[in-house]
Write a protein that holds these residues in place. Structure first.
Motif, short mmCIF file in Angstrom:
data_model
loop_
_atom_site.label_atom_id
_atom_site.label_comp_id
_atom_site.label_asym_id
_atom_site.label_seq_id
_atom_site.Cartn_x
_atom_site.Cartn_y
_atom_site.Cartn_z
N THR A 1 0.62 16.09 -5.46
CA THR A 1 -0.42 15.87 -6.46
C THR A 1 -1.59 15.13 -5.79
OG1 THR A 1 0.48 13.76 -7.23
CG2 THR A 1 1.28 15.76 -8.31
N ASN B 1 4.03 12.21 -4.78
CA ASN B 1 3.45 11.88 -6.08
C ASN B 1 2.28 10.94 -5.83
OD1 ASN B 1 3.39 12.13 -8.85
ND2 ASN B 1 5.39 11.20 -9.20
N GLY C 1 -3.84 9.53 -8.62
CA GLY C 1 -4.11 8.26 -9.29
C GLY C 1 -5.56 7.86 -9.09
N ASN D 1 -1.84 6.67 -13.74
CA ASN D 1 -1.04 6.12 -12.65
C ASN D 1 0.43 5.97 -12.99
OD1 ASN D 1 -3.48 5.98 -11.39
ND2 ASN D 1 -3.53 3.76 -11.18
N ASN E 1 2.58 10.19 -13.58
CA ASN E 1 3.53 10.11 -12.47
C ASN E 1 4.95 10.43 -12.96
OD1 ASN E 1 5.51 8.67 -10.61
ND2 ASN E 1 3.63 8.23 -9.50
N GLN F 1 6.50 8.16 -3.42
CA GLN F 1 5.70 7.64 -4.53
C GLN F 1 4.57 6.78 -3.95
OE1 GLN F 1 6.62 9.36 -7.32
NE2 GLN F 1 7.18 7.57 -8.54
N VAL G 1 4.78 1.59 -10.97
CA VAL G 1 5.26 2.66 -10.08
C VAL G 1 6.28 2.11 -9.10
CG1 VAL G 1 4.58 4.26 -8.25
CG2 VAL G 1 3.17 4.04 -10.29
N SER H 1 10.19 3.26 -9.51
CA SER H 1 10.65 4.04 -8.36
C SER H 1 11.90 3.41 -7.74
CB SER H 1 9.54 4.15 -7.31
OG SER H 1 8.42 4.83 -7.83
#
Length: 275
Positions: free
Chosen positions: A8, A82, A85, A107, A111, A131, A154, A158
């Motif tokens: 992404t 990923n 953002g 963000n 995600n 990530q 995140v 994660s």
């Protein structure tokens, strides 16, 4: 069999660099980004059977389904980067609800949508997840409170994801870059401070805008790190990239440990008084 990657934010910055590198290895890349023209430019240099371009804003309601369908059509997925953002800088008081909501929708919530769309295929391949967080996922600067909060989210979900997935063979790495020479700063949303926040938020923004070019790291270093951890049998959970990230995170952790030690007395059981 060549690997398949989904990236992404593949139209610029770290995402574009990693997409180019993955394609150079012979991987099939599912490149996701908002800019159709930039996706076309990326695809122009590679055979059609090696790239799937998806012009998509990953915050839209059907993004999860679009991505899941794309992975299903390609047939497998080995690596997820990923990366999408954006930045938001300003004081909490002066940042309106719409802007605050937008940073978390992009963000954090988007995600998560990408993860939900790709995890079934990644489990099937015992794949790798990278990530993209930030050094500011570990601490805050003046003006960075909401951006730091989104990247801290995140970082922590994660970590939980890695624990949840441990029996499946899927490996998760959180990348925490420092300040690099991408278009991130130019695309970030800035909320100009009033006189109350001029000594803190205003000073930080002024000082940051005055940084010389050599203060920004080479983004190729981040791409190198991503390509390296994806190949590791046992990759690290977190990787700080850039001397500023390493030193900033280390300093923050030391400060937090010192504060924890200083105020540990609050956690001790009170003495029992005799009657």
């Amino acid at each position: 069999m060549s690997s398949t990657w989904l990236i992404t934010g593949a139209t610029s910055g770290f995402g574009r660099l990693v997409a180019e590198r993955a394609l150079a290895t012979g991987a099939h890349v599912i490149a996701v980004g908002r800019r159709r023209d930039r996706l076309a430019d990326l695809a122009a240099a590679v055979p059609d059977n090696k790239i799937t371009t998806i012009p998509l804003d990953i915050t839209v309601a059907d993004a999860e389904q679009v991505l899941a369908d794309a992975v299903r059509e390609v047939g497998r997925l080995d690596v997820l980067v990923n990366n999408a953002g954006y930045g938001l800088f300003g004081s909490i008081e002066e940042t309106g609800a719409d802007l605050a909501r937008a940073i978390f929708e992009t963000n954090v919530l988007a995600n998560l949508a990408v993860l939900r769309a790709t995890l079934p295929a990644l489990r099937a391949s015992r794949g790798r997840i990278v990530q993209l967080s930030s050094l500011l996922g570990q601490f805050s600067w003046p003006a960075s409170s909401l951006y730091s909060a989104s990247k801290g989210a995140v970082d922590l979900f994660s970590e939980g994801l890695a624990l949840d997935l441990a029996p499946t063979g899927v490996k998760v790495t959180v990348l925490e870059p420092g300040v690099f020479g991408t278009d991130f700063a130019a695309s970030a949303h800035i909320v100009a401070p009033n006189e109350v926040y001029t000594p803190t938020v205003g000073k930080f923004l002024t000082d940051f805008s005055a940084l010389p070019p050599e203060a920004f790291g080479d983004p190729e270093q981040v791409a190198d790190a991503i390509m390296a951890v994806v190949e590791m049998e046992e990759p690290p959970l977190r990787v700080a990239v850039g001397a500023d990230a390493v030193e900033g995170i280390r300093s923050s952790l030391r400060s937090r440990l010192a504060e924890l030690d200083r105020w540990e007395s609050f956690s001790r059981e009170p003495a029992v008084e005799s009657v």
